[in-house]
Design an enzyme around this catalytic site. Structure first.
Site, PDB file in Angstrom:
ATOM      1  N   SER A  11       0.840  -1.199   0.000  1.00 49.00           N
ATOM      2  CA  SER A  11       0.000   0.000   0.000  1.00 49.00           C
ATOM      3  C   SER A  11       0.872   1.245   0.000  1.00 49.00           C
ATOM      4  O   SER A  11       1.676   1.463   0.913  1.00 49.00           O
ATOM      5  CB  SER A  11      -0.899   0.002   1.237  1.00 49.00           C
ATOM      6  OG  SER A  11      -1.344   1.319   1.475  1.00 49.00           O
ATOM      7  N   HIS A  36      -1.044  -1.350  -4.348  1.00 49.72           N
ATOM      8  CA  HIS A  36      -2.329  -0.970  -3.752  1.00 49.72           C
ATOM      9  C   HIS A  36      -2.381   0.553  -3.589  1.00 49.72           C
ATOM     10  O   HIS A  36      -1.537   1.153  -2.917  1.00 49.72           O
ATOM     11  CB  HIS A  36      -2.445  -1.664  -2.391  1.00 49.72           C
ATOM     12  CG  HIS A  36      -3.773  -1.534  -1.735  1.00 49.72           C
ATOM     13  ND1 HIS A  36      -4.859  -2.322  -2.055  1.00 49.72           N
ATOM     14  CD2 HIS A  36      -4.199  -0.710  -0.749  1.00 49.72           C
ATOM     15  CE1 HIS A  36      -5.886  -1.999  -1.295  1.00 49.72           C
ATOM     16  NE2 HIS A  36      -5.518  -1.017  -0.492  1.00 49.72           N
ATOM     17  N   ASP A  38      -4.529   3.633  -2.272  1.00 49.85           N
ATOM     18  CA  ASP A  38      -5.612   4.003  -1.360  1.00 49.85           C
ATOM     19  C   ASP A  38      -6.120   5.398  -1.686  1.00 49.85           C
ATOM     20  O   ASP A  38      -5.438   6.390  -1.446  1.00 49.85           O
ATOM     21  CB  ASP A  38      -5.107   3.957   0.088  1.00 49.85           C
ATOM     22  CG  ASP A  38      -4.986   2.538   0.591  1.00 49.85           C
ATOM     23  OD1 ASP A  38      -5.972   1.789   0.475  1.00 49.85           O
ATOM     24  OD2 ASP A  38      -3.907   2.178   1.095  1.00 49.85           O
ATOM     25  N   MET A  40      -8.723   8.286  -0.878  1.00 45.74           N
ATOM     26  CA  MET A  40      -9.561   8.713   0.251  1.00 45.74           C
ATOM     27  C   MET A  40     -10.055  10.139  -0.001  1.00 45.74           C
ATOM     28  O   MET A  40      -9.294  10.981  -0.477  1.00 45.74           O
ATOM     29  CB  MET A  40      -8.739   8.703   1.538  1.00 45.74           C
ATOM     30  CG  MET A  40      -8.126   7.357   1.845  1.00 45.74           C
ATOM     31  SD  MET A  40      -7.272   7.402   3.431  1.00 45.74           S
ATOM     32  CE  MET A  40      -6.607   5.732   3.481  1.00 45.74           C
ATOM     33  N   HIS A  69      -8.153   1.028  -4.388  1.00 43.94           N
ATOM     34  CA  HIS A  69      -9.112   0.870  -3.290  1.00 43.94           C
ATOM     35  C   HIS A  69      -9.786   2.218  -3.059  1.00 43.94           C
ATOM     36  O   HIS A  69      -9.174   3.140  -2.521  1.00 43.94           O
ATOM     37  CB  HIS A  69      -8.336   0.386  -2.044  1.00 43.94           C
ATOM     38  CG  HIS A  69      -9.162   0.252  -0.813  1.00 43.94           C
ATOM     39  ND1 HIS A  69      -8.599   0.094   0.439  1.00 43.94           N
ATOM     40  CD2 HIS A  69     -10.508   0.238  -0.627  1.00 43.94           C
ATOM     41  CE1 HIS A  69      -9.571   0.004   1.338  1.00 43.94           C
ATOM     42  NE2 HIS A  69     -10.726   0.092   0.723  1.00 43.94           N
ATOM     43  N   MET A  71     -11.928   4.565  -1.181  1.00 38.71           N
ATOM     44  CA  MET A  71     -12.604   4.868   0.090  1.00 38.71           C
ATOM     45  C   MET A  71     -13.234   6.247  -0.072  1.00 38.71           C
ATOM     46  O   MET A  71     -12.822   7.235   0.539  1.00 38.71           O
ATOM     47  CB  MET A  71     -11.583   4.837   1.237  1.00 38.71           C
ATOM     48  CG  MET A  71     -11.196   3.423   1.609  1.00 38.71           C
ATOM     49  SD  MET A  71      -9.640   3.366   2.515  1.00 38.71           S
ATOM     50  CE  MET A  71      -8.487   3.447   1.168  1.00 38.71           C
ATOM     51  N   MET A 140     -11.573  -5.532   4.972  1.00 38.65           N
ATOM     52  CA  MET A 140     -10.814  -4.581   5.794  1.00 38.65           C
ATOM     53  C   MET A 140     -10.576  -5.201   7.174  1.00 38.65           C
ATOM     54  O   MET A 140     -11.525  -5.594   7.855  1.00 38.65           O
ATOM     55  CB  MET A 140     -11.574  -3.256   5.954  1.00 38.65           C
ATOM     56  CG  MET A 140     -11.630  -2.390   4.708  1.00 38.65           C
ATOM     57  SD  MET A 140     -10.049  -2.114   3.907  1.00 38.65           S
ATOM     58  CE  MET A 140      -9.116  -1.299   5.204  1.00 38.65           C
ATOM     59  N   GLY A 147      -2.785   4.239   7.831  1.00 40.59           N
ATOM     60  CA  GLY A 147      -1.869   3.103   7.911  1.00 40.59           C
ATOM     61  C   GLY A 147      -1.445   2.882   9.357  1.00 40.59           C
ATOM     62  O   GLY A 147      -1.714   3.716  10.239  1.00 40.59           O
ATOM     63  N   ASP A 174      -6.642  -6.223   4.154  1.00 41.38           N
ATOM     64  CA  ASP A 174      -6.020  -4.895   4.177  1.00 41.38           C
ATOM     65  C   ASP A 174      -6.095  -4.309   5.581  1.00 41.38           C
ATOM     66  O   ASP A 174      -7.185  -4.024   6.087  1.00 41.38           O
ATOM     67  CB  ASP A 174      -6.789  -4.006   3.183  1.00 41.38           C
ATOM     68  CG  ASP A 174      -6.195  -2.620   3.021  1.00 41.38           C
ATOM     69  OD1 ASP A 174      -5.128  -2.339   3.601  1.00 41.38           O
ATOM     70  OD2 ASP A 174      -6.806  -1.817   2.292  1.00 41.38           O
TER      71      ASP A 174
HETATM   72  C1  DX5 Z   1      -6.316   1.716   5.367  1.00 41.77           C
HETATM   73  C2  DX5 Z   1      -5.841   1.449   3.956  1.00 41.77           C
HETATM   74  C3  DX5 Z   1      -4.740   0.475   3.933  1.00 41.77           C
HETATM   75  C4  DX5 Z   1      -3.532   0.890   4.709  1.00 41.77           C
HETATM   76  C5  DX5 Z   1      -2.915  -0.325   5.311  1.00 41.77           C
HETATM   77  O1  DX5 Z   1      -7.351   2.615   5.324  1.00 41.77           O
HETATM   78  O2  DX5 Z   1      -6.885   0.957   3.160  1.00 41.77           O
HETATM   79  O3  DX5 Z   1      -4.424   0.057   2.623  1.00 41.77           O
HETATM   80  O4  DX5 Z   1      -2.593   1.568   3.965  1.00 41.77           O
HETATM   81  O5  DX5 Z   1      -1.826   0.077   6.078  1.00 41.77           O
HETATM   82  P1  DX5 Z   1      -1.086  -0.897   7.074  1.00 41.77           P
HETATM   83  O6  DX5 Z   1      -0.583  -2.068   6.274  1.00 41.77           O
HETATM   84  O7  DX5 Z   1      -0.010  -0.047   7.639  1.00 41.77           O
HETATM   85  O8  DX5 Z   1      -2.114  -1.317   8.089  1.00 41.77           O
HETATM   86 ZN    ZN Z   2      -6.427  -0.095   1.200  1.00 39.06          ZN
END
Ligand code: DX5
Ligand code: ZN
Length: 224
Positions: A11, A36, A38, A40, A69, A71, A140, A147, A174
């Site tokens: 990610s 990956h 993310d 947001m 992904h 969000m 999730m 993260g 994830d």
């Molecule tokens: C969380 C994200 C993840 C995140 C995971 O909202 O969707 O992809 O980056 O991070 P780690 O591996 O540090 O938990």
């Molecule tokens: Zn993610």
């Protein structure tokens, strides 16, 4: 059941955003199977990252699939832009749209693989009617947005139930994945591991990805 191969999807959320292209190259060189991304919007989750223009630039520097992904609220307004930017897989959150069935169909029409994502509080029954429309289910294992959060152990049972539900389709996890939780989720039936802080905070991306893949190999040799 023979499970699909284990894939690692680092990610970008935990990488150095000032050096995105170099970080992608380093992760791919270290063995990443996909990247990956993310996305947001500050509404669906309390954080903001990047959108289609950044993804389109990254596409030029990335030889492996982009695992996007979303969000974001109202993903229906943005999936075409993400598909045109070069997403290979588009994961939508089932909670973010009134019409996940229609949207998953549209993602495939746009030439992308379609994924459905569930927050920790969303029961697996909510996606049962969608399984024929998806190439991937993303579970999730933390509350999305940041993260470096701790893995929620109650998600192991959900992963097991979804593996039974989806046969040999990709089951991605994830949040909070490291070498300890990797072995738990793989045992439960996950085959695509997202890892952000574990890989990008490791002194060697190669060692981090190798550690995660070793968990998978141990599982495969146990089941043979
Ligand atoms: C969380 C994200 C993840 C995140 C995971 O909202 O969707 O992809 O980056 O991070 P780690 O591996 O540090 O938990
Ligand atoms: Zn993610």
């Amino acid at each position: 059941m023979k499970l699909p191969h284990i894939k690692i999807s680092p990610s970008l959320l935990s990488c150095d955003f000032g050096r995105l292209a170099e970080e992608i190259a380093a992760a791919v060189e270290a063995g990443a199977d996909m990247i990956h991304c993310d996305v947001m919007d500050g509404h669906f989750v309390p954080n903001i990252t990047f959108g289609p223009p950044v993804l389109a630039s990254l596409r030029r520097y990335c030889e492996v699939p982009l695992d996007v992904h979303l969000m974001i609220e109202r993903p229906e307004n943005y999936i075409q832009a993400f598909a045109e930017a070069g997403a290979d897989i588009i994961n939508i959150q089932v909670e973010a749209t009134q019409h996940p069935h229609r949207l998953l169909t549209r993602i495939r029409e746009l030439g992308c693989k379609a994924g459905i994502t569930l927050n920790p509080g969303t029961p697996e029954e909510s996606i049962e009617y969608l399984t024929d429309l998806v190439d991937m289910v993303l579970v999730m294992t933390v509350n999305p947005g940041f993260g470096g959060q701790a893995f929620i152990p109650e998600m192991v049972r959900k992963i097991k139930n979804i593996r039974v539900m989806i046969g040999d389709r990709d089951l991605e996890v994830d949040g909070g994945i490291d070498e300890t939780t990797a072995s738990e989720v793989i045992d439960a039936g996950a085959n695509v591991l997202v890892a952000g802080s574990y890989i990008f905070n490791h002194h060697s991306y190669f060692d981090a990805i190798r550690n995660l893949k070793q968990m998978a190999e141990a599982r495969e040799s146990k089941s043979n």
